[in-house]
Design a protein around this motif. Structure first.
Motif, mmCIF file in Angstrom:
data_model
loop_
_atom_site.group_PDB
_atom_site.id
_atom_site.type_symbol
_atom_site.label_atom_id
_atom_site.label_comp_id
_atom_site.label_asym_id
_atom_site.label_seq_id
_atom_site.Cartn_x
_atom_site.Cartn_y
_atom_site.Cartn_z
ATOM 1 N N ASP A 117 -6.255 -7.438 10.773
ATOM 2 C CA ASP A 117 -7.519 -7.835 10.151
ATOM 3 C C ASP A 117 -8.333 -6.636 9.673
ATOM 4 N N HIS A 118 -7.867 -5.441 9.974
ATOM 5 C CA HIS A 118 -8.487 -4.225 9.458
ATOM 6 C C HIS A 118 -7.633 -3.557 8.389
ATOM 7 N N ALA A 119 -6.330 -3.803 8.432
ATOM 8 C CA ALA A 119 -5.407 -2.988 7.635
ATOM 9 C C ALA A 119 -4.640 -3.738 6.560
ATOM 10 N N CYS A 120 -4.706 -5.069 6.506
ATOM 11 C CA CYS A 120 -3.913 -5.775 5.493
ATOM 12 C C CYS A 120 -4.351 -5.449 4.075
ATOM 13 N N GLY A 121 -5.584 -5.018 3.906
ATOM 14 C CA GLY A 121 -6.051 -4.646 2.580
ATOM 15 C C GLY A 121 -5.615 -3.281 2.121
ATOM 16 N N ILE A 122 -4.830 -2.587 2.935
ATOM 17 C CA ILE A 122 -4.419 -1.221 2.613
ATOM 18 C C ILE A 122 -3.325 -1.191 1.559
ATOM 19 N N SER A 123 -2.606 -2.315 1.416
ATOM 20 C CA SER A 123 -1.549 -2.407 0.413
ATOM 21 C C SER A 123 -1.760 -3.663 -0.426
ATOM 22 N N LYS A 124 -1.084 -3.724 -1.555
ATOM 23 C CA LYS A 124 -1.214 -4.874 -2.452
ATOM 24 C C LYS A 124 0.135 -5.159 -3.096
ATOM 25 N N ALA A 133 -2.938 0.124 -2.076
ATOM 26 C CA ALA A 133 -4.095 -0.446 -2.776
ATOM 27 C C ALA A 133 -5.087 0.631 -3.201
ATOM 28 N N PHE A 134 -5.024 1.798 -2.545
ATOM 29 C CA PHE A 134 -5.937 2.907 -2.829
ATOM 30 C C PHE A 134 -5.091 4.174 -2.989
ATOM 31 N N PRO A 135 -4.425 4.315 -4.133
ATOM 32 C CA PRO A 135 -3.360 5.329 -4.265
ATOM 33 C C PRO A 135 -3.833 6.770 -4.207
ATOM 34 N N ASN A 136 -5.110 7.025 -4.423
ATOM 35 C CA ASN A 136 -5.606 8.405 -4.429
ATOM 36 C C ASN A 136 -6.317 8.801 -3.140
ATOM 37 N N ALA A 137 -6.310 7.902 -2.156
ATOM 38 C CA ALA A 137 -7.072 8.154 -0.929
ATOM 39 C C ALA A 137 -6.231 8.857 0.128
ATOM 40 N N GLN A 166 4.275 1.128 5.672
ATOM 41 C CA GLN A 166 5.351 1.632 4.821
ATOM 42 C C GLN A 166 4.882 1.999 3.412
ATOM 43 N N PRO A 167 4.008 1.204 2.757
ATOM 44 C CA PRO A 167 3.599 1.569 1.396
ATOM 45 C C PRO A 167 2.668 2.773 1.311
ATOM 46 N N VAL A 168 2.083 3.204 2.435
ATOM 47 C CA VAL A 168 1.054 4.261 2.381
ATOM 48 C C VAL A 168 1.414 5.479 3.229
ATOM 49 N N GLU A 169 2.627 5.526 3.735
ATOM 50 C CA GLU A 169 2.994 6.570 4.703
ATOM 51 C C GLU A 169 2.707 7.970 4.183
ATOM 52 N N GLY A 170 2.917 8.204 2.907
ATOM 53 C CA GLY A 170 2.719 9.536 2.347
ATOM 54 C C GLY A 170 1.263 9.948 2.201
ATOM 55 N N GLN A 171 0.339 9.009 2.399
ATOM 56 C CA GLN A 171 -1.091 9.314 2.247
ATOM 57 C C GLN A 171 -1.784 9.589 3.577
ATOM 58 N N VAL A 172 -1.091 9.383 4.674
ATOM 59 C CA VAL A 172 -1.733 9.372 5.993
ATOM 60 C C VAL A 172 -1.870 10.771 6.580
ATOM 61 N N LYS A 173 -3.054 11.032 7.135
ATOM 62 C CA LYS A 173 -3.300 12.209 7.970
ATOM 63 C C LYS A 173 -3.683 11.720 9.353
ATOM 64 N N THR A 174 -2.971 12.163 10.364
ATOM 65 C CA THR A 174 -3.287 11.744 11.725
ATOM 66 C C THR A 174 -4.082 12.830 12.441
ATOM 67 N N TYR A 175 -4.722 12.429 13.514
ATOM 68 C CA TYR A 175 -5.500 13.349 14.342
ATOM 69 C C TYR A 175 -5.373 12.905 15.789
#
Length: 285
Positions: A117-124, A133-137, A166-175
């Motif tokens: 309910d927080h993350a389903c909007g991350i992809s489209k 869904a936010f390719p430059n973020a 899976q669709p956003v793996e390359g955009q992620v920075k973890t901490y």
């Protein structure tokens, strides 16, 4: 209708329509008896409570930051819509357009955790494929949260979906413990609701705000002992609420909400009375 906004220092916060769910009230208030919690938060005939999934757009230092992503569109089966009480899905793209923005203009996503309910909007959907869904973020996610998202356990696999990483793996920075993507804006790991759950702290120009995320999903969860049956580590939730809520009230910080049906933000006084509030405008939906 105008979207609700709040300024905290030089940070402009705008609430966007990310969709709505209706979840079981008993699960949302854990061991608290219904006669107590329903005085503070209404339920429908199915014992479900309305839970918004409305991201916050933070605009500061020329950057556009999105806190959470809503439930997206076209991500649920009819059965899931019935089970989760989804009455409408996200209108994020339309809301951003009202502000003269597009999803491509989002510079950062600040994810408190990655439950559906927080993350389903991350992809489209783009044809038959899921894409960002936010390719430059740049997407900030706690390291523990990210690892469990990719390899959920027998309990968490009900809420961690591969479609949300899976669709956003390359955009992620973890901490690990905390990250400060913009001066005075922090994500801080707390655990509790999930092992990798984090909260958001804002401290700009002498003004403060706190987004407790699902440690305090609604104003009715202010009591440190009122925690969710969904919490994986409830004592950690209680400890974090004891650590952060009272000091924030003393510092006159705004409490920000993603799920609350009534309040976008509020301030409590020392007697736990609401002294200021930004109310949700239902007419805008």
């Amino acid at each position: 209708m105008a979207l609700e906004q709040l300024e905290v220092g030089d940070v402009l916060i705008t609430w966007l329509n990310g969709g709505v769910t209706h979840m079981d009230g008993g699960a949302m208030f854990g061991v608290v008896p219904r006669p107590l919690w329903e005085k503070k938060y209404p339920a429908n005939e199915n014992n479900q409570i309305e839970l918004r999934t409305d991201p916050m757009l933070l605009q500061v230092d020329g950057k556009n930051l999105l806190v959470e992503t809503g439930i997206g569109t076209g991500k649920f089966t009819d059965k899931q819509k019935r089970n989760f009480g989804i009455e409408h899905e996200s209108k994020l793209k339309e809301n951003l357009s009202e502000l003269g923005l597009a999803p491509e203009d989002i510079d950062m996503l600040l994810m408190t955790h990655m439950h559906f309910d927080h993350a389903c909007g991350i992809s489209k959907w783009k044809g038959d494929d899921l894409v960002s869904a936010f390719p430059n973020a740049v997407i900030y996610v706690n390291e523990t949260e990210w690892e469990e998202l990719k390899e959920p356990n027998i309990r968490s696999k009900a809420t961690y979906y591969k479609e949300n990483w899976q669709p956003v793996e390359g955009q992620v920075k973890t901490y690990n413990e905390a990250v400060e993507p913009i001066d005075g804006i922090h994500l801080v790991h707390t655990g509790g609701h999930s092992d990798g759950h984090s909260i958001l702290l804002i401290d700009r120009q002498g003004e403060k705000a706190i987004h407790m995320a699902d440690l305090m999903p609604t104003h009715a969860h202010r009591n440190p002992l009122w925690v969710l049956a969904y919490d994986d580590y409830p004592m950690n939730s209680i400890d974090a609420k004891l650590k952060y809520i009272a000091p924030a009230i003393k510092e006159e910080a705004w409490f920000l909400f993603y799920h609350d049906y009534k309040y976008r933000a509020l301030k409590w006084d020392s007697e736990n009375e609401i002294e200021e509030a930004v109310l949700r405008n239902r007419a805008s939906e």
